[in-house]
Scaffold this active site. Structure first.
Site, mmCIF file in Angstrom:
data_model
loop_
_atom_site.group_PDB
_atom_site.id
_atom_site.type_symbol
_atom_site.label_atom_id
_atom_site.label_comp_id
_atom_site.label_asym_id
_atom_site.label_seq_id
_atom_site.Cartn_x
_atom_site.Cartn_y
_atom_site.Cartn_z
ATOM 1 N N GLY A 7 -41.287 37.400 66.106
ATOM 2 C CA GLY A 7 -40.317 38.550 66.149
ATOM 3 C C GLY A 7 -39.369 37.902 65.082
ATOM 4 C CB ALA A 8 -39.562 38.947 61.581
ATOM 5 N N GLY A 12 -34.942 36.069 64.219
ATOM 6 C CA GLY A 12 -36.401 35.590 63.576
ATOM 7 C C GLY A 12 -36.260 35.401 62.105
ATOM 8 C CE LYS A 189 -25.719 33.005 73.610
ATOM 9 N NZ LYS A 189 -26.742 32.995 72.647
ATOM 10 C CG ASN A 193 -25.212 36.735 76.917
ATOM 11 O OD1 ASN A 193 -24.684 37.301 75.682
ATOM 12 N ND2 ASN A 193 -26.104 36.022 76.616
ATOM 13 C CG ASN A 197 -24.423 41.467 75.986
ATOM 14 O OD1 ASN A 197 -24.739 42.113 74.895
ATOM 15 N ND2 ASN A 197 -24.508 40.371 76.112
HETATM 16 P P1 NAD Z 1 -33.713 42.123 66.990
HETATM 17 O O1 NAD Z 1 -33.404 43.401 67.368
HETATM 18 O O2 NAD Z 1 -33.085 41.832 65.593
HETATM 19 O O3 NAD Z 1 -35.167 41.866 66.715
HETATM 20 C C1 NAD Z 1 -36.070 41.774 67.627
HETATM 21 C C2 NAD Z 1 -37.324 42.603 67.410
HETATM 22 O O4 NAD Z 1 -37.073 43.759 67.523
HETATM 23 C C3 NAD Z 1 -37.961 42.162 66.068
HETATM 24 O O5 NAD Z 1 -39.505 41.919 66.265
HETATM 25 C C4 NAD Z 1 -37.766 43.063 65.019
HETATM 26 O O6 NAD Z 1 -38.323 43.392 63.789
HETATM 27 C C5 NAD Z 1 -37.544 44.337 66.050
HETATM 28 N N1 NAD Z 1 -36.712 45.395 65.638
HETATM 29 C C6 NAD Z 1 -35.198 45.092 65.056
HETATM 30 N N2 NAD Z 1 -34.585 46.344 64.989
HETATM 31 C C7 NAD Z 1 -35.650 47.633 64.830
HETATM 32 C C8 NAD Z 1 -35.596 48.642 64.729
HETATM 33 N N3 NAD Z 1 -34.549 49.354 64.476
HETATM 34 N N4 NAD Z 1 -36.727 49.630 65.331
HETATM 35 C C9 NAD Z 1 -37.796 48.745 65.698
HETATM 36 N N5 NAD Z 1 -37.856 47.453 65.877
HETATM 37 C C10 NAD Z 1 -36.841 46.731 65.481
HETATM 38 O O7 NAD Z 1 -33.152 40.932 67.911
HETATM 39 P P2 NAD Z 1 -32.523 39.504 67.560
HETATM 40 O O8 NAD Z 1 -30.993 39.905 67.347
HETATM 41 O O9 NAD Z 1 -33.194 38.872 66.380
HETATM 42 O O10 NAD Z 1 -32.585 38.840 68.883
HETATM 43 C C11 NAD Z 1 -33.833 38.171 69.262
HETATM 44 C C12 NAD Z 1 -33.446 37.630 70.757
HETATM 45 O O11 NAD Z 1 -32.468 36.315 70.366
HETATM 46 C C13 NAD Z 1 -32.845 38.223 71.810
HETATM 47 O O12 NAD Z 1 -33.308 37.729 73.073
HETATM 48 C C14 NAD Z 1 -31.419 38.164 71.705
HETATM 49 O O13 NAD Z 1 -30.706 38.312 72.887
HETATM 50 C C15 NAD Z 1 -31.438 36.550 71.335
HETATM 51 N N6 NAD Z 1 -30.275 36.204 70.704
HETATM 52 C C16 NAD Z 1 -29.465 36.987 69.413
HETATM 53 C C17 NAD Z 1 -28.444 36.665 68.851
HETATM 54 C C18 NAD Z 1 -27.951 37.378 67.606
HETATM 55 O O14 NAD Z 1 -26.782 36.945 67.322
HETATM 56 N N7 NAD Z 1 -28.689 38.498 67.382
HETATM 57 C C19 NAD Z 1 -28.065 35.472 69.097
HETATM 58 C C20 NAD Z 1 -28.467 34.506 70.106
HETATM 59 C C21 NAD Z 1 -29.641 35.283 70.844
#
Ligand code: NAD
Length: 314
Positions: A7-8, A12, A189, A193, A197
């Site tokens: 998950g990037a 990520g 947390k 959330n 949220n």
């Molecule tokens: P994210 O949505 O940025 O990424 C998650 C996945 O979705 C990745 O594989 C990404 O490539 C894909 N993605 C992102 N945007 C997309 C789009 N427009 N179209 C298609 N695919 C897309 O998620 P995140 O914010 O990195 O969160 C990952 C986990 O960490 C979640 O469980 C989240 O709740 C948790 N988390 C997030 C944060 C934060 O600040 N973002 C903080 C703590 C925990």
């Protein structure tokens, strides 16, 4: 140590960038084609506290992983609803020695991970780091944070491995904390959330505005009460007043109150499906198993799903 991040997206990319910049051996796996293309073309280009920081980093599609790739440490940072499919698609990178670190928001990941990994392999936690995405390959990374974690396995080897992960996170500036009361912190947390949220998403407001609307407070207190009841029924001791005060900190306009929670950004800004089933939905599911009523969490879960459908979220 070979580190693989599944998950990037925002998080990520943050962990990938900070680990790689500190010289660690990191590979990313992702399911979003445009993101993979962008990172292959120009690496991760982050808006890092207002400065552009670039780092080249290997990335593979989750359905086309290098067959020789084996992870010593697998960090999972998909969205909750993508996690199981992503783990199944990337089984080839896991060995008996692989440790899996999960810091995702919500509850119930221990149950999901136990379907695929032994307790001795699983390290569970949460993080106060944040991240957003300005576009494919372009994370926006502001502020500071830390990572709380604990091994689920009971052996000395599992404890030592979790402490090694803490040391690794410290070394690269991600600030690891070995935390025996991890389930308390995860539920703490979830109190935030499970209120901010879903409500800010349905009501389309930021957290300070939600707090200013006095009528929201009873709703918030009921949601928190259900989370606390479920946690207590699970043997995780929590105090309701303390959690209500903790959630109330989100209303402060001078600090974080102006922020729109990530669920708002997913659904309202980006028309993406939300993690509601792993936050309020998971509270309701656990409540059902433990005979704890959770009508407010159930209702909010259904409302968010209804909004996802009305908006045609994907
Ligand atoms: P994210 O949505 O940025 O990424 C998650 C996945 O979705 C990745 O594989 C990404 O490539 C894909 N993605 C992102 N945007 C997309 C789009 N427009 N179209 C298609 N695919 C897309 O998620 P995140 O914010 O990195 O969160 C990952 C986990 O960490 C979640 O469980 C989240 O709740 C948790 N988390 C997030 C944060 C934060 O600040 N973002 C903080 C703590 C925990």
């Amino acid at each position: 140590m070979k580190i693989v991040i599944l998950g990037a997206g925002g998080m990520g990319s943050r962990f990938g960038l900070m680990l790689k910049k500190a010289g660690k051996d990191v590979t990313l796996l992702d399911g979003w084609d445009k993101n993979i293309e962008a990172i292959r073309e120009h690496g991760i280009r982050a808006n890092y506290n207002g400065e552009e920081v670039q780092v080249d980093i290997d990335i593979y599609p989750i359905d086309d992983v290098d067959p020789d790739l084996k992870a010593d440490l697998l960090i999972v940072f998909t969205k909750a609803m993508q996690l199981e499919d992503a783990i199944q698609a990337t089984r080839s990178i896991v060995t008996d020695q692989t440790k899996v670190l999960c810091l995702m928001n919500g509850i119930g990941y221990d149950d999901i991970l136990r379907k695929y990994f032994d307790d001795e392999q699983i390290v569970l936690g949460n993080t106060m780091w944040t991240a957003g995405l300005e576009g494919p390959g372009r994370p926006k990374l502001f502020g500071n944070g830390y990572v709380n974690l604990l091994n689920l396995g009971k052996s000395e080897e599992a404890t030592a491995a979790a402490k090694d992960i803490v040391a690794l996170l410290d070394e690269v500036g991600l600030n690891g904390v070995y935390e025996k009361e991890i389930f308390y912190l995860i539920y703490k947390k979830v109190c935030v959330n499970a209120t901010m949220n879903g409500l800010c998403t349905i009501l389309e407001c930021n957290m300070a505005d939600l707090g200013d609307a006095q009528a929201s407070h009873d709703l918030i207190n009921q949601l928190v009460k259900e989370v606390v009841d479920v946690a207590n029924a699970e043997g995780v001791e929590m105090d309701l007043d303390e959690m209500i005060d903790h959630v109330g900190e989100c209303f402060n306009r001078e600090t974080i109150g102006g922020h729109f929670p990530s669920m708002y950004q997913d659904l309202i800004t980006n028309n993406r499906l939300t993690e509601i089933d792993y936050i309020n939905g998971a509270v309701a599911q656990k409540g059902e198993k433990l005979n704890v009523p959770t009508p407010y969490n159930q209702f909010l879960t259904s409302l968010v799903h209804t909004k996802e459908q009305l908006l045609g979220a994907k």
